[in-house]
Design a protein around this motif. Sequence first.
Motif, PDB file in Angstrom:
ATOM      1  N   PRO A   1     -11.191   6.420   4.366  1.00  0.00           N
ATOM      2  CA  PRO A   1     -11.813   5.088   4.330  1.00  0.00           C
ATOM      3  C   PRO A   1     -11.062   4.180   5.289  1.00  0.00           C
ATOM      4  O   PRO A   1      -9.869   3.965   5.112  1.00  0.00           O
ATOM      5  CB  PRO A   1     -11.620   4.637   2.875  1.00  0.00           C
ATOM      6  CG  PRO A   1     -11.301   5.880   2.094  1.00  0.00           C
ATOM      7  CD  PRO A   1     -10.605   6.799   3.060  1.00  0.00           C
ATOM      8  N   THR A   2     -11.745   3.680   6.306  1.00  0.00           N
ATOM      9  CA  THR A   2     -11.028   3.083   7.427  1.00  0.00           C
ATOM     10  C   THR A   2     -11.377   1.617   7.655  1.00  0.00           C
ATOM     11  O   THR A   2     -12.531   1.216   7.559  1.00  0.00           O
ATOM     12  CB  THR A   2     -11.321   3.903   8.700  1.00  0.00           C
ATOM     13  OG1 THR A   2     -10.824   5.229   8.502  1.00  0.00           O
ATOM     14  CG2 THR A   2     -10.639   3.313   9.923  1.00  0.00           C
ATOM     15  N   GLY A   3     -10.325   0.832   7.955  1.00  0.00           N
ATOM     16  CA  GLY A   3     -10.490  -0.577   8.327  1.00  0.00           C
ATOM     17  C   GLY A   3      -9.799  -0.817   9.646  1.00  0.00           C
ATOM     18  O   GLY A   3     -10.397  -0.837  10.715  1.00  0.00           O
ATOM     19  N   ASN A   4      -8.475  -0.962   9.579  1.00  0.00           N
ATOM     20  CA  ASN A   4      -7.685  -1.235  10.766  1.00  0.00           C
ATOM     21  C   ASN A   4      -7.258   0.017  11.524  1.00  0.00           C
ATOM     22  O   ASN A   4      -6.446  -0.056  12.433  1.00  0.00           O
ATOM     23  CB  ASN A   4      -6.445  -2.037  10.365  1.00  0.00           C
ATOM     24  CG  ASN A   4      -6.465  -3.412  10.987  1.00  0.00           C
ATOM     25  OD1 ASN A   4      -7.036  -3.592  12.065  1.00  0.00           O
ATOM     26  ND2 ASN A   4      -5.844  -4.369  10.342  1.00  0.00           N
TER      27      ASN A   4
ATOM     28  N   ALA B   1      -7.616   3.289  -3.333  1.00  0.00           N
ATOM     29  CA  ALA B   1      -7.349   2.253  -4.351  1.00  0.00           C
ATOM     30  C   ALA B   1      -7.714   2.773  -5.728  1.00  0.00           C
ATOM     31  O   ALA B   1      -8.581   3.642  -5.873  1.00  0.00           O
ATOM     32  CB  ALA B   1      -8.133   0.975  -4.053  1.00  0.00           C
TER      33      ALA B   1
ATOM     34  N   ASP C   1      -5.380  -6.594  -0.651  1.00  0.00           N
ATOM     35  CA  ASP C   1      -4.466  -5.474  -0.892  1.00  0.00           C
ATOM     36  C   ASP C   1      -3.131  -5.578  -0.160  1.00  0.00           C
ATOM     37  O   ASP C   1      -2.080  -5.281  -0.722  1.00  0.00           O
ATOM     38  CB  ASP C   1      -5.142  -4.153  -0.507  1.00  0.00           C
ATOM     39  CG  ASP C   1      -6.186  -3.734  -1.518  1.00  0.00           C
ATOM     40  OD1 ASP C   1      -6.231  -4.341  -2.607  1.00  0.00           O
ATOM     41  OD2 ASP C   1      -6.948  -2.799  -1.226  1.00  0.00           O
TER      42      ASP C   1
ATOM     43  N   GLY D   1      -5.264   2.280  10.692  1.00  0.00           N
ATOM     44  CA  GLY D   1      -3.865   2.654  10.513  1.00  0.00           C
ATOM     45  C   GLY D   1      -3.726   3.981   9.788  1.00  0.00           C
ATOM     46  O   GLY D   1      -3.015   4.890  10.241  1.00  0.00           O
TER      47      GLY D   1
ATOM     48  N   SER E   1     -11.408  -4.226   1.878  1.00  0.00           N
ATOM     49  CA  SER E   1     -10.305  -3.845   2.767  1.00  0.00           C
ATOM     50  C   SER E   1     -10.801  -3.115   4.008  1.00  0.00           C
ATOM     51  O   SER E   1     -10.016  -2.784   4.897  1.00  0.00           O
ATOM     52  CB  SER E   1      -9.292  -2.984   2.023  1.00  0.00           C
ATOM     53  OG  SER E   1      -8.697  -3.756   1.001  1.00  0.00           O
ATOM     54  N   MET E   2     -12.104  -2.839   4.064  1.00  0.00           N
ATOM     55  CA  MET E   2     -12.685  -2.207   5.249  1.00  0.00           C
ATOM     56  C   MET E   2     -13.608  -3.167   5.993  1.00  0.00           C
ATOM     57  O   MET E   2     -14.282  -2.760   6.931  1.00  0.00           O
ATOM     58  CB  MET E   2     -13.456  -0.957   4.822  1.00  0.00           C
ATOM     59  CG  MET E   2     -12.546   0.072   4.152  1.00  0.00           C
ATOM     60  SD  MET E   2     -13.437   1.303   3.208  1.00  0.00           S
ATOM     61  CE  MET E   2     -14.231   2.200   4.538  1.00  0.00           C
TER      62      MET E   2
ATOM     63  N   ALA F   1      -2.911   0.257  -4.738  1.00  0.00           N
ATOM     64  CA  ALA F   1      -3.600   0.634  -3.495  1.00  0.00           C
ATOM     65  C   ALA F   1      -2.641   1.425  -2.610  1.00  0.00           C
ATOM     66  O   ALA F   1      -1.418   1.371  -2.787  1.00  0.00           O
ATOM     67  CB  ALA F   1      -4.113  -0.595  -2.754  1.00  0.00           C
ATOM     68  N   PHE F   2      -3.204   2.178  -1.652  1.00  0.00           N
ATOM     69  CA  PHE F   2      -2.374   3.084  -0.860  1.00  0.00           C
ATOM     70  C   PHE F   2      -1.339   2.340  -0.022  1.00  0.00           C
ATOM     71  O   PHE F   2      -0.370   2.939   0.441  1.00  0.00           O
ATOM     72  CB  PHE F   2      -3.264   3.961   0.041  1.00  0.00           C
ATOM     73  CG  PHE F   2      -3.556   3.376   1.389  1.00  0.00           C
ATOM     74  CD1 PHE F   2      -4.571   2.460   1.571  1.00  0.00           C
ATOM     75  CD2 PHE F   2      -2.806   3.742   2.493  1.00  0.00           C
ATOM     76  CE1 PHE F   2      -4.834   1.916   2.823  1.00  0.00           C
ATOM     77  CE2 PHE F   2      -3.060   3.208   3.754  1.00  0.00           C
ATOM     78  CZ  PHE F   2      -4.078   2.290   3.905  1.00  0.00           C
ATOM     79  N   LYS F   3      -1.525   1.039   0.166  1.00  0.00           N
ATOM     80  CA  LYS F   3      -0.571   0.301   0.997  1.00  0.00           C
ATOM     81  C   LYS F   3       0.839   0.325   0.407  1.00  0.00           C
ATOM     82  O   LYS F   3       1.818   0.161   1.129  1.00  0.00           O
ATOM     83  CB  LYS F   3      -1.075  -1.112   1.225  1.00  0.00           C
ATOM     84  CG  LYS F   3      -2.341  -1.102   2.083  1.00  0.00           C
ATOM     85  CD  LYS F   3      -2.817  -2.456   2.491  1.00  0.00           C
ATOM     86  CE  LYS F   3      -3.911  -2.369   3.545  1.00  0.00           C
ATOM     87  NZ  LYS F   3      -5.188  -1.825   3.025  1.00  0.00           N
TER      88      LYS F   3
ATOM     89  N   HIS G   1     -13.840   1.889  -1.957  1.00  0.00           N
ATOM     90  CA  HIS G   1     -13.324   2.407  -0.679  1.00  0.00           C
ATOM     91  C   HIS G   1     -13.315   3.931  -0.676  1.00  0.00           C
ATOM     92  O   HIS G   1     -13.751   4.589   0.267  1.00  0.00           O
ATOM     93  CB  HIS G   1     -11.903   1.875  -0.429  1.00  0.00           C
ATOM     94  CG  HIS G   1     -11.798   0.381  -0.460  1.00  0.00           C
ATOM     95  ND1 HIS G   1     -11.733  -0.323  -1.638  1.00  0.00           N
ATOM     96  CD2 HIS G   1     -11.763  -0.534   0.530  1.00  0.00           C
ATOM     97  CE1 HIS G   1     -11.658  -1.618  -1.364  1.00  0.00           C
ATOM     98  NE2 HIS G   1     -11.675  -1.776  -0.052  1.00  0.00           N
TER      99      HIS G   1
END
Length: 466
Positions: free
Chosen positions: A253-256, A411, A143, A258, A307-308, A110-112, A386
């Motif tokens: 694709p957005t959640g927090n 991801a 993730d 960041g 994750s979103m 995942a991109f994290k 995502h």
Amino acid sequence: MRYISTRGAAPALDFENVTLTGLAADGGLYVPESWPHFSAEAIRKLAGLSYVDTAVEVMAPFVGDSLTREELRSLCTAAYGRFDHEAVTPLVQLDPTNWLLELFHGPTLAFKDVALQLLGLLFERFLSTRDTHLTVVGATSGDTGSAAIDALAGRAKVDIFMLHPLGRVSDVQRRQMTTVLAPNVHNIAIEGSFDDAQALVKAMFADQGFAGRFRLSAVNSINWARLMAQIVYYFYAAVRLGAPDRSIAFSVPTGNFGDVFAGYAAARMGLPVAKLIVATNVNDILHRALSAGDYSVGTVTPTAAPSMDIQVSSNFERLLFDLHARDGKALAATMAGFEASKTLAIPQAMRAQAADLFTSARIDADGMALAMRRAAEKSGQIIDPHTAIGLAAAHRADLGRDVPVVTLATAHAAKFRDAVERATGNRPHLPARVGNLFEREERYATLPATLDAIQGYIAERATPAR
Ligand SMILES: *Cc1c(COP(=O)(O)O)cnc(C)c1O
């Protein structure tokens, strides 16, 4: 470079200290005191640079005197050497105007990984010259936990305790965490929900005696260094598609908030960004905020893009800070109102200002599945849920034939293979780099969702700060 709090009442910090700190003491988030500026000439010079060289150029102004250029380069070389694609974040063209930016070639798919691999090395580097020990505590729905554990496993002077809700993360996600057997990694399955796990972590940070004794630290995206590392791939992708002489749009694709905030930072630094498309699933607080000024907390609906699945996007405060003309006192008042009422009406003038750069779309389960099928049929790409939401939002935004749109592929499809199989009939294979995940020994504790149980467990195993 100095960093200031969005609420205006915490001490300014340098890069080293902002990296080791979570939330500011006044409850705000740290942001750079000013945005570094890259002229068109400086952006043109990035053409043809490797990912690592681009990273050094883009991040050096933020790092300031905390590292030499050579130190920064060697940390980037180590962090991005663990990616299994030579381009680190390759672009894949889907059709004449759409690209995917593949951010999932790191160790945990995942991109994290892009940010956390570097953050792990920054922690180790900054702790090496200090007589102290750090205890990272976090809650994960999947993730973040695996990426943070991979990044911190075996590092000196850091322990990591990661809470996940028992039975509520996928097998792949759980095994990516629990098969890491390094002695400084501690997985805890909580008998409760993700919200319970998150509430326990918050309570531990609020217990100042406990937090101070073990020097608790956070690795979620309130950490500035994480966002900084994500600015790099906006530059890297845009330059490859013609920046500074062409403007590029990004669908995120957005959640927090960041990842998309890193895109905003890139735009503030002079990168020609045509639009930032904030893609949400049915948990649409950000879409409501940007399209109608309605930033009010609803209830979380679980989706195939977990994750979103968020209620409050912590990094949105960083954008609100700029929309409040960087007036920390004014924003502190706004946030106090939001925390009390769980609702915030964004005034028309601020919305209009945000709309210069941001647009948004809300994609439901059908829209997501359709985007997965369309990517498979028209471009031969198997994408994860995502990424599918990002691609559907790019389609919805309809920016015209002249604007190249890059959708961030956040991801690997194999990380969410059940959902992908349901939508497309294809079951993606786990890439070789995850190894024999399903044969490895797992290790984790199962604890009741009470503060006493968790704090007792940590106190027995963590090293006091000094
Ligand atoms: C974390 C995550 C997101 C959301 O990113 P934010 O920075 O929280 O907006 C999107 N997709 C995947 C796969 C993620 O892991």
